[in-house]
Design a protein around this motif. Structure first.
Motif, mmCIF file in Angstrom:
data_model
loop_
_atom_site.group_PDB
_atom_site.id
_atom_site.type_symbol
_atom_site.label_atom_id
_atom_site.label_comp_id
_atom_site.label_asym_id
_atom_site.label_seq_id
_atom_site.Cartn_x
_atom_site.Cartn_y
_atom_site.Cartn_z
ATOM 1 N N MET A 162 60.119 47.265 42.588
ATOM 2 C CA MET A 162 61.222 47.974 43.228
ATOM 3 C C MET A 162 62.121 46.608 43.410
ATOM 4 O O MET A 162 61.818 45.908 44.254
ATOM 5 N N ASN A 163 63.141 46.360 42.632
ATOM 6 C CA ASN A 163 63.980 45.346 42.978
ATOM 7 C C ASN A 163 65.312 45.730 43.557
ATOM 8 O O ASN A 163 66.186 45.799 43.134
ATOM 9 N N CYS A 164 65.131 45.846 45.004
ATOM 10 C CA CYS A 164 66.169 46.105 45.779
ATOM 11 C C CYS A 164 67.373 45.099 45.879
ATOM 12 O O CYS A 164 68.409 45.599 46.171
ATOM 13 N N GLU A 165 66.976 44.086 45.604
ATOM 14 C CA GLU A 165 67.941 42.975 45.798
ATOM 15 C C GLU A 165 69.229 42.800 44.619
ATOM 16 O O GLU A 165 69.886 42.678 44.534
ATOM 17 N N SER A 166 68.666 43.653 43.621
ATOM 18 C CA SER A 166 69.274 43.808 42.350
ATOM 19 C C SER A 166 70.691 44.621 42.496
ATOM 20 O O SER A 166 71.685 44.762 41.881
ATOM 21 N N ILE A 167 70.606 45.633 43.770
ATOM 22 C CA ILE A 167 71.648 46.659 43.979
ATOM 23 C C ILE A 167 72.890 45.880 44.488
ATOM 24 O O ILE A 167 72.692 45.013 45.316
ATOM 25 N N GLU A 168 73.935 46.303 43.840
ATOM 26 C CA GLU A 168 75.208 45.623 44.303
ATOM 27 C C GLU A 168 75.477 45.992 45.655
ATOM 28 O O GLU A 168 75.474 47.229 46.129
ATOM 29 N N GLN A 169 75.603 44.938 46.522
ATOM 30 C CA GLN A 169 75.666 45.299 48.285
ATOM 31 C C GLN A 169 77.078 45.094 48.519
ATOM 32 O O GLN A 169 77.303 44.020 49.166
ATOM 33 N N ARG A 170 77.940 45.635 48.284
ATOM 34 C CA ARG A 170 79.423 45.550 48.738
ATOM 35 C C ARG A 170 79.768 46.221 50.061
ATOM 36 O O ARG A 170 80.796 45.633 50.759
ATOM 37 N N CYS A 216 64.597 52.048 48.651
ATOM 38 C CA CYS A 216 65.441 50.633 48.861
ATOM 39 C C CYS A 216 66.528 51.468 49.823
ATOM 40 O O CYS A 216 67.589 52.362 49.278
ATOM 41 N N ALA A 217 66.767 50.687 50.902
ATOM 42 C CA ALA A 217 67.740 51.402 51.914
ATOM 43 C C ALA A 217 68.255 50.017 52.900
ATOM 44 O O ALA A 217 67.531 49.141 52.756
ATOM 45 N N LEU A 218 69.258 50.325 53.468
ATOM 46 C CA LEU A 218 69.913 49.303 54.496
ATOM 47 C C LEU A 218 68.797 49.322 55.476
ATOM 48 O O LEU A 218 68.286 50.211 56.190
ATOM 49 N N ARG A 224 70.912 44.645 55.101
ATOM 50 C CA ARG A 224 70.895 44.530 53.486
ATOM 51 C C ARG A 224 70.059 45.492 52.897
ATOM 52 O O ARG A 224 69.044 46.126 53.397
ATOM 53 N N PHE A 225 70.364 45.937 51.602
ATOM 54 C CA PHE A 225 69.322 46.876 51.049
ATOM 55 C C PHE A 225 68.109 46.074 50.750
ATOM 56 O O PHE A 225 68.062 45.034 50.201
ATOM 57 N N GLN A 226 66.945 46.786 51.227
ATOM 58 C CA GLN A 226 65.643 46.174 51.321
ATOM 59 C C GLN A 226 64.618 47.317 50.813
ATOM 60 O O GLN A 226 64.912 48.677 51.049
#
Length: 133
Positions: A1-9, A34-36, A16-18
């Motif tokens: 699961m690549n949570c870092e690829s989620i745009e985090q505006r 993937c959640a804050l 952060r989404f992790q």
């Protein structure tokens, strides 16, 4: 699961989404989400499906477990406190046992109902006959 690829505006550097592997609100399953991340205060970390948020599970005070969790920790580090996951194993076993027992034809609850059915029916018929007179 690549949570870092989620745009985090809508998050800051601290939250952060992790990736999280946490228990659910009923403490009978684990979830990968993937959640804050957030700071958890003395309880196991859960993911609320209804609230779609990481939060404290107030039914699981892990500071009282052996070994205990810290009084404060980052939710993305919940995996470090395995006693929270032990709750899932225990609760999952209880659910499985209850389901198996309810399907078993000679369960204690069925035997008790069989023994009580005739006396209860007899009492009901006596009361009914008395009322109808």
């Amino acid at each position: 699961m690549n949570c870092e690829s989620i745009e985090q505006r809508c998050s800051d550097e601290q939250h952060r989404f992790q990736y999280h592997c946490v228990i659910n609100a009923w403490r009978n399953a684990t979830l990968e989400v993937c959640a804050l991340n957030r700071t958890i205060i003395g309880y196991c970390t859960e993911y609320s499906i209804n609230g779609t948020v990481i939060q404290d599970n107030y039914g699981a005070d892990c500071t009282k477990f052996n070994p205990p969790c810290p009084t404060s920790y980052n939710s993305a580090e919940a995996y470090k406190y395995q006693t929270c996951y032990d709750l899932v194993k225990r609760n999952r076993n209880v659910v499985e046992y209850t389901v198996k027992d309810s399907k078993h034809h000679n369960s204690a609850s069925e035997r008790l109902c069989d023994k009580l059915a005739l006396p209860i029916l007899t009492i009901f018929l006596v009361i009914r006959a008395h009322i109808l007179q």
